[in-house]
Design a protein around this motif. Sequence first.
Motif, short mmCIF file in Angstrom:
data_model
loop_
_atom_site.label_atom_id
_atom_site.label_comp_id
_atom_site.label_asym_id
_atom_site.label_seq_id
_atom_site.Cartn_x
_atom_site.Cartn_y
_atom_site.Cartn_z
N SER A 388 0.81 -1.01 0.25
CA SER A 388 -0.07 -0.06 -0.03
C SER A 388 0.93 1.13 -0.08
O SER A 388 1.97 1.18 0.45
CB SER A 388 -0.89 -0.02 1.20
N THR A 389 0.08 2.43 -0.50
CA THR A 389 1.06 3.57 -0.57
C THR A 389 0.42 4.62 0.22
O THR A 389 -0.74 4.61 0.64
CB THR A 389 1.09 4.19 -2.02
N SER A 390 1.05 5.60 1.02
CA SER A 390 0.47 6.61 1.51
C SER A 390 1.18 7.98 1.63
O SER A 390 2.58 7.89 1.20
CB SER A 390 0.66 6.26 3.20
N ALA A 391 0.89 9.20 2.16
CA ALA A 391 1.70 10.27 1.76
C ALA A 391 2.56 10.43 3.29
O ALA A 391 3.44 11.31 3.24
CB ALA A 391 0.50 11.35 1.96
N ARG A 405 5.64 14.85 -5.25
CA ARG A 405 5.03 15.41 -4.31
C ARG A 405 5.27 17.02 -3.96
O ARG A 405 4.64 17.81 -3.78
CB ARG A 405 4.80 14.83 -2.96
N THR A 416 -1.03 14.82 -4.71
CA THR A 416 -1.62 13.85 -4.69
C THR A 416 -0.65 12.41 -4.76
O THR A 416 -1.07 11.49 -4.39
CB THR A 416 -2.35 13.51 -5.98
N GLN A 418 1.94 10.07 -3.41
CA GLN A 418 2.07 9.03 -2.19
C GLN A 418 3.50 8.47 -2.13
O GLN A 418 3.56 7.29 -2.65
CB GLN A 418 1.01 8.13 -1.96
N TRP A 420 5.41 7.04 0.13
CA TRP A 420 5.91 6.25 1.01
C TRP A 420 4.91 4.73 0.77
O TRP A 420 3.89 4.55 0.62
CB TRP A 420 5.36 6.47 2.43
N HIS A 422 4.27 0.76 1.79
CA HIS A 422 4.22 -0.04 2.88
C HIS A 422 3.88 -1.48 2.57
O HIS A 422 3.09 -1.76 1.90
CB HIS A 422 3.47 0.51 4.30
#
Length: 599
Positions: A388-391, A405, A416, A418, A420, A422
């Motif tokens: 999964s990706t996140s900011a 970013r 928009t 992301q 990071w 995980h």
Amino acid sequence: MPAHIQLAPPAMSETEYATACWEDDGGPPFEPSPAAHATQWRRVAAELSGRLPDIADRHDVIVTCEHGTRSGAPAAFYPTTGIIEIDTKLFAPLAPATLHPARFGDEERYPIAWGVLIHEAAHAAHTAWLPAPHLRPTAAHQAAEMLEESRAECAHLARRPADRRFLRATVATLVMADITAQTPADRWQAAFAAGLILARRDAGILDEDETEALEHTVRDILGPDLLNTLAAIWQAAHQTADTDGQAMWEHGRAWCEALGTDPTQPPPAPGNERRGALAAAIGKVTGQVTANEDAHAAAQQEARTTRANRAKAKAAQAERQRQATRTAEHVFTPGARPYAPAPLRGSGRLASPITGTRLPTSAEKAATAHLARGLRAAAYRERTEITSTSAVPPGRLNMRGALARQAQQAAGATPTAQPWIHTQRRPIPAPPLRVGIAVDVSRSMRSAAAPIASAAWILAKATALTDPDSRAATVAYEESLTAITAPGRTPHRVTEFDADGAGHSLGHAIDALTAGLELTRPGRGRLLVIASDGYYRRTEAAEATERLTTLTQTGCAVLWLAFAPEPCPLPHTTLLELEDPAKAATAIAKAATTALQAL
């Protein structure tokens, strides 16, 4: 051309008139002794009349069946008297005594006659307009009547679409009453044929491939522009209301004007152009319709047969499962004696092959540990990874995403990207094992009794060591079945037995193990091990092969252990030839691992 709709029946014959006068003058009613077939035809007509309210949505119309109709057509509807007459020839070759129209489904035996009844019922339900008497001899009236043929059927199909196949069966009967081999292929007759056949195509009764031959013939005679004009007229007629006689009369006038015919005069006299050409083209249409209907009927019959076979197979499978459950109950009940699933062919008595038990040797214990490790490895499943990706953290920073970013932020846009990433790894629990062991104790296996007993204990014990939820069971089979170990019970001692039986009930042994261990149920590692030389009778091999086919289709692996040279394993099995089971644990583990990992 005979008309399918007549305002009143034809005039009475001299005999009918004399009979009516005799009765009017006070004479007794004339009641001739009816023949047996005449009585039957009256019964058939009464039963047809009983079905008519469902078809025509009218309760005031009756049906008569006569040898030759008074109108001369195969069938006719008389609106003023509410009578539909049908020629009995349409039911040929069936005898009237065998006809039972009151029974739903009986109409399948005489589709042409039933289709003609539906056609006339369509007139009874939807032909509510009646032309003025002075207009009936004119060309416009004949054209309007012809347009009414497909219009009434089109309206009927909107109410009862399932009647389409019966109407298709009547195309030749209804049309050939108007167009015969003597009909010339002039403009009026060609247009008439198009209004009867091509209009039924646009009404949804016929298919395009069926009318192609007639369309080519008519286009050659009329030309594409005139044919398109006529098509627009019959398509407009299909949209006309049942009671709008004025509109139908205008459609008839437009038809005549398109053909250059005076609508107020009688139809043009037939010419001599290419007599029979239209009938031949219509014959091709009816032939194609018949071929399509035969193909459709064959496909439906094949589908019905397939469904019936599936139902039989499902019922047989359910019965086999019930029988397998009963067999497992007989075999694995604590303290149960040997169980014979079929009458004995040998000595006629049941004797247990078990001679005693002993402690396992050190070599057998080592082989058990080695096999247990191999089975655990076979049941092992890799962990799943979810990315999964996140900011924001946590996770691994993706520089490309971070730069994107920053660029978005510098440009004043809503970021928009992301950056990071995980990765979450989740272990998948190893499924429990279900191992069924079938041991052949017939006479041909006498020399292999000792190694088979050792191999059976090694397999059962190793299965129990892999996981607390793993289960194993062992069944010795000849003509009878004997439980060596029941499902869920771990053998601590090696069970020894004699191989002195007759016959091979492997199929029933598989049933007992399948029901006792649920070898057909997914969600677990399943393995069936058969220790045998494979020298069976043909019927015994066939029964066992059928069970093995079902097992393998559900994902159960089957391993065939052979301790004698030149074995004959059954299909759907993996053969493993052994000499010393204690020394061949590696080979057993490898084969079992391969079989389980292939699931």
